[in-house]
Scaffold this motif. Structure first.
Motif, PDB file in Angstrom:
ATOM      1  N   LEU A 110      -4.201  -5.122  -3.486  1.00  0.00           N
ATOM      2  CA  LEU A 110      -3.272  -4.983  -4.604  1.00  0.00           C
ATOM      3  C   LEU A 110      -2.780  -6.354  -5.078  1.00  0.00           C
TER       4      LEU A 110
ATOM      5  N   PHE B  63      -6.744   8.224  11.471  1.00  0.00           N
ATOM      6  CA  PHE B  63      -5.722   8.587  10.490  1.00  0.00           C
ATOM      7  C   PHE B  63      -6.309   9.464   9.391  1.00  0.00           C
TER       8      PHE B  63
ATOM      9  N   SER C 289       6.403  10.354  12.457  1.00  0.00           N
ATOM     10  CA  SER C 289       6.103   9.247  13.374  1.00  0.00           C
ATOM     11  C   SER C 289       4.717   9.382  13.986  1.00  0.00           C
TER      12      SER C 289
ATOM     13  N   MET D  41      11.852  -2.968   1.770  1.00  0.00           N
ATOM     14  CA  MET D  41      12.098  -1.561   1.500  1.00  0.00           C
ATOM     15  C   MET D  41      13.536  -1.220   1.842  1.00  0.00           C
TER      16      MET D  41
ATOM     17  N   ASP E  13       9.082   0.607  -3.464  1.00  0.00           N
ATOM     18  CA  ASP E  13       7.680   0.959  -3.242  1.00  0.00           C
ATOM     19  C   ASP E  13       7.029   1.434  -4.529  1.00  0.00           C
TER      20      ASP E  13
ATOM     21  N   PRO F 162       4.470  -2.636  -6.510  1.00  0.00           N
ATOM     22  CA  PRO F 162       3.072  -2.500  -6.960  1.00  0.00           C
ATOM     23  C   PRO F 162       2.930  -2.654  -8.473  1.00  0.00           C
TER      24      PRO F 162
ATOM     25  N   GLU G 297       4.512 -12.355   0.204  1.00  0.00           N
ATOM     26  CA  GLU G 297       3.302 -11.955  -0.505  1.00  0.00           C
ATOM     27  C   GLU G 297       3.252 -12.644  -1.866  1.00  0.00           C
TER      28      GLU G 297
ATOM     29  N   LYS H 106       2.284  -9.198   5.144  1.00  0.00           N
ATOM     30  CA  LYS H 106       2.327  -7.783   5.522  1.00  0.00           C
ATOM     31  C   LYS H 106       3.539  -7.503   6.405  1.00  0.00           C
TER      32      LYS H 106
ATOM     33  N   PRO I 115       4.982  -3.697   5.982  1.00  0.00           N
ATOM     34  CA  PRO I 115       4.231  -2.619   6.638  1.00  0.00           C
ATOM     35  C   PRO I 115       4.249  -2.729   8.168  1.00  0.00           C
TER      36      PRO I 115
ATOM     37  N   ASP J 263       9.232   3.033  12.238  1.00  0.00           N
ATOM     38  CA  ASP J 263       9.055   4.430  11.849  1.00  0.00           C
ATOM     39  C   ASP J 263       7.978   5.150  12.639  1.00  0.00           C
ATOM     40  N   ILE J 264       7.132   4.401  13.333  1.00  0.00           N
ATOM     41  CA  ILE J 264       6.131   5.042  14.190  1.00  0.00           C
ATOM     42  C   ILE J 264       6.522   4.820  15.653  1.00  0.00           C
TER      43      ILE J 264
ATOM     44  N   LYS K 131      -1.632   0.549  17.000  1.00  0.00           N
ATOM     45  CA  LYS K 131      -2.754   1.171  16.289  1.00  0.00           C
ATOM     46  C   LYS K 131      -2.495   1.169  14.785  1.00  0.00           C
ATOM     47  N   GLU K 132      -1.268   1.484  14.451  1.00  0.00           N
ATOM     48  CA  GLU K 132      -0.871   1.514  13.045  1.00  0.00           C
ATOM     49  C   GLU K 132      -1.002   0.120  12.420  1.00  0.00           C
TER      50      GLU K 132
ATOM     51  N   ASP L 180      -4.408  -0.896  11.626  1.00  0.00           N
ATOM     52  CA  ASP L 180      -4.861  -0.246  10.394  1.00  0.00           C
ATOM     53  C   ASP L 180      -4.316  -0.989   9.171  1.00  0.00           C
ATOM     54  N   VAL L 181      -3.050  -1.398   9.277  1.00  0.00           N
ATOM     55  CA  VAL L 181      -2.413  -2.137   8.180  1.00  0.00           C
ATOM     56  C   VAL L 181      -3.155  -3.445   7.911  1.00  0.00           C
TER      57      VAL L 181
END
Lengths: 341, 442
Positions: A86, A108, A288, B1, B89, B93, B118, B402, B405, B412-413, B434-435, B438-439
């Motif tokens: 982006l 996911f 979560s 955020m 959010d 963008p 960023e 980043k 995220p 949050d996870i 893991k999250e 992915d990010v």
């Protein structure tokens, strides 16, 4: 040039022509018996008008469709084959099928697919069954039937945001009304948002609440088109209400049911607003453990939160392909049903 | 955020949520409006007025403090229009895509702290270098550093900052047998957030019925990690979240909270969190300056005079924004002048008086006047003193593209799984890891 009035008149008269026969052939310039010569340019114009006008009339839709659906669709496909961030839209690098490959190997993605399926199932099936039942009740002679019908449609008219906000409060694990009722019956509190089934059930309930009335009205319209003599003869044969419902109403409704199934399936595949808002601050994660993250949410998270547009596009296209698949299965089923009738 | 959401919640949760649907539509309508008004700018009104647009998210307080009107009075040839998008959010963008398209941006764009790196790293050439036009020394050094590129370009002027303190309920602390004096408390937990957590254990031994010590484990994590000299990225821009000392300490403190019974297990900025303030479900919360007004609003009359504010265990920052001027604007000179004026110490002090956004310009601190009823609400705590002391001692913290995220993934996870689903800290950490992989596309 032809005035709009004239054109309208033409298209109206062409509607009278038997379907399948080109209107121009049936009553072209010859039909009028006009002499050739001075009038021939007029008749040519007239013929041209007959042929071209319908295209002009349908064109706006296809122009809009092209601009807002087809082009984005193809552009998304192009994006999905690239590595696009982006923050660096100019620097696209060719990635081939990498994005898709990543998806297929990503937990996911599969999780989101599974959630979309289960939430779709537990929201669509009860919803349609309840809608048929409600429509059946509304089909009786009722006092103030218009009021009932309007009331049925109000949830549909409510915005997703407002509805979800209220449901989120109802389902809050600490002091929410649902847990209060459960407590009343002696059951322990459920953490609706964080439990796996609880959260999916909660999201589904919002969908069910919003769409049941809408579908019920569609069924009701179809039910009212069923000839009453079918019921009368059934009644003479000694069929009770339930038997009438099963053997007259349901078979007659079959095409309508198929229609609502298709529409609901598409809606369920694209489910987005309800789970996003249900999740609150970080809604795009879907809990979560991603326990209610749908494909739509996963796409949003990848594209707009993480900023990986290439991968988000790949998800969008996967969703599109899944929908095509659903449509194909549906087509097969419809054909089967038709043959069996 | 987080910053933006707290702002939007000042408008009420409903607006924030409704923004997603109606706001998106309204935003679209506005877009086309922007595009066409650009052409007619020169001609509209026939007086040769320049219309400057400023893009913000949530409540920035400029309008509320009357700054736009004031500026337009000072500069009769300028008229100002604010385009608000409630959620970052959605906002960010949109800004990113417009910057890169080179059209459709506002003359001034607000940039949230979570996005500033960023912007610095990927959009620097799309923003005007403001360093030459301003006296950089008026801002806190660490604030400037966040908006400065490697080659010394300053792409954003600091607006507010979020220095941290601890807001606590005197009455509940007293019932639980804890000291209630703010100086004594500050001394008790000075130096480390884990000491604050230790006090929580003590609180729970004699806790008033139905109350918890803190609102959530991620609140403690957030406060602790906000003051670390290193969190997810090191100075050279390498991702170090899994090796960072700051993250580890903050995570451990959060885990102590999550695995004990001292947390009310609320999620910040959820409606239930608001109710938590009103019902007095938790006795303390790590509160940046801007949250003070929020607490006052949500706790309502029932909390009046019961809340107090003590210095945080360690200096820490949460939130804050910048104003940047995109190079694509047609009114570059005018936009720079306006951005400069809006972020000057005098104006920041005015915004503070109205909106409690804490200035990023230390010279404003001497003149700050919190609203009288706010001070009374918090037991006459010396709010400006506490927050400005904190603001001046916040260590510069390298941020990364980043950052947000990654932060979301941990809060949050990871933390949420431990706190609300009863997973073990190790499981929570693995899930976050893991999250984050992915990010980062690893």
């Amino acid at each position: 040039m032809t005035s709009p009035d004239e054109a309208l008149a033409h298209s109206a008269s062409s509607a009278d022509a038997a379907p399948g026969t080109p209107p121009g052939a049936a009553r072209g310039a010859h039909g009028r018996g006009a002499p050739a010569g001075a009038d021939s340019w007029r008749s040519r114009l007239y013929r041209w008008d007959m042929k071209a006008s319908p295209y002009v009339f349908v064109a706006p839709f296809f122009v809009l469709f092209g601009a807002f659906t087809l082009v984005p669709l193809l552009y998304t496909a192009w994006y999905s084959l690239h590595n696009v961030q982006l923050s660096a839209l100019d620097h696209q690098t060719w990635a081939g099928l990498d994005n898709y490959q990543h998806l297929l190997s990503s937990d996911f993605f599969w999780n989101a697919l599974e959630n979309t399926f289960t939430i779709g199932l537990i929201s669509t099936v009860p919803q349609l069954m309840a809608a048929v039942w409600l429509a059946h009740l509304l089909n009786y002679r009722l006092r103030g039937s218009t009021v009932w019908r309007v009331v049925m449609l109000t949830p549909y008219a409510t915005s997703v945001a407002a509805a979800t906000l209220v449901f989120t409060l109802l389902y809050s694990w600490d002091g929410g009304m649902v847990n209060w009722v459960l407590h009343f019956f002696g059951a322990g509190p459920v953490n609706w948002r964080e439990s796996d089934w609880g959260s999916q059930f909660a999201v589904s309930s919002i969908v069910i609440w919003r769409w049941t009335g809408y579908n019920a009205l569609i069924y009701l319209a179809a039910m009212q088109a069923i000839p009453t003599d079918l019921y009368e003869s059934a009644a003479i044969d000694g069929a009770n209400r339930w038997q009438q419902f099963r053997h007259v109403t349901i078979p007659q409704l079959r095409p309508t049911i198929l229609f609502t199934v298709v529409v609901s399936t598409i809606g369920a595949t694209q489910l987005f607003g309800e789970p996003l808002l249900f999740g609150g601050v970080s809604g795009s994660k879907g809990g979560s453990e991603h326990q209610y993250q749908t494909l739509g949410l996963y796409m949003y998270d990848q594209g707009w939160i993480i900023g990986n547009l290439g991968k988000a596009s790949a998800i969008a296209w996967s969703m599109f392909l899944i929908l095509l698949l659903v449509a194909a299965v549906n087509l097969l089923l419809t054909r089967r049903l038709r043959k069996s009738q | 955020m987080r910053t933006s959401i707290r702002r939007s919640h000042r408008l009420g949760a409903f607006v924030a949520v409704a923004a997603l649907t109606t706001g998106l539509l309204a935003g679209c309508a506005k877009d086309s409006d922007d595009g066409s008004s650009d052409d007619s700018d020169g001609g509209s009104g026939g007086k040769g007025k320049t219309t400057l647009t400023i893009g913000t998210f949530g409540v920035f307080g400029y309008k509320q403090a009357g700054l736009y009107d004031e500026y337009m009075k000072l500069h009769p040839d300028i008229s100002i229009k604010e385009n608000v998008t409630t959620r970052t959010d959605v906002y960010w963008p949109k800004v990113l895509t417009r910057l890169q398209a080179g059209s459709g941006t506002d003359d001034i764009e607000a940039i949230e702290i979570g996005n500033i790196t960023e912007a610095v790293q990927t959009q620097a050439d799309k923003f005007v270098d403001l360093g030459k036009d301003v006296d950089k020394s008026q801002w806190l050094d660490w604030k400037n550093a966040q908006a400065t590129t490697k080659d010394g370009k300053l792409i954003g002027l600091g607006t507010d900052v979020g220095p941290m303190a601890v807001c606590y309920r005197k009455d509940m602390f007293q019932k639980a047998g804890l000291p209630t004096d703010r100086a004594k408390l500050a001394q008790l937990w000075k130096g480390d957030w884990s000491k604050y957590v230790d006090l929580g254990k003590q609180y729970m031994k004699k806790a008033p019925k139905g109350t918890k010590f803190v609102d959530s484990a991620s609140s403690v994590y957030n406060a602790a990690v906000g003051g670390a000299s290193e969190r997810y990225y090191d100075k050279d821009g390498n991702v170090v979240w899994d090796k960072s000392e700051g993250v580890k300490k903050a995570w451990d403190a959060a885990m102590t909270v999550a695995t004990s019974d001292m947390s009310a297990k609320l999620k910040q900025f959820d409606p239930t969190w608001d109710q938590g303030f009103a019902n007095g479900t938790f006795a303390s919360i790590a509160c940046p300056a801007w949250m003070v007004g929020y607490i006052e609003q949500k706790s309502g009359d029932s909390g009046k005079g019961k809340w107090d504010v003590a210095a945080a265990p360690a200096a820490s920052n949460w939130g804050g924004s910048f104003l940047g001027v995109p190079t694509a604007t047609k009114h570059q000179k005018e936009a720079v002048a306006l951005a400069k004026w809006l972020t000057a110490p005098e104006q920041q002090a005015k915004v503070f008086a109205k909106q409690a956004s804490f200035p990023s310009t230390p010279s404003a601190y001497a003149t700050l006047k919190p609203q009288a009823d706010t001070t009374a609400y918090f037991s006459n705590a010396p709010l400006t003193q506490i927050f400005s002391d904190s603001a001046k001692t916040i260590p510069p913290q390298p941020l990364g593209p980043k950052d947000k995220p990654i932060d979301n993934a941990i809060s949050d996870i990871g933390i949420l799984q431990v706190e609300q689903k009863g997973k073990s800290p190790a499981e929570g950490w693995d899930a976050a890891a893991k999250e984050i992989k992915d990010v980062l596309g690893q």
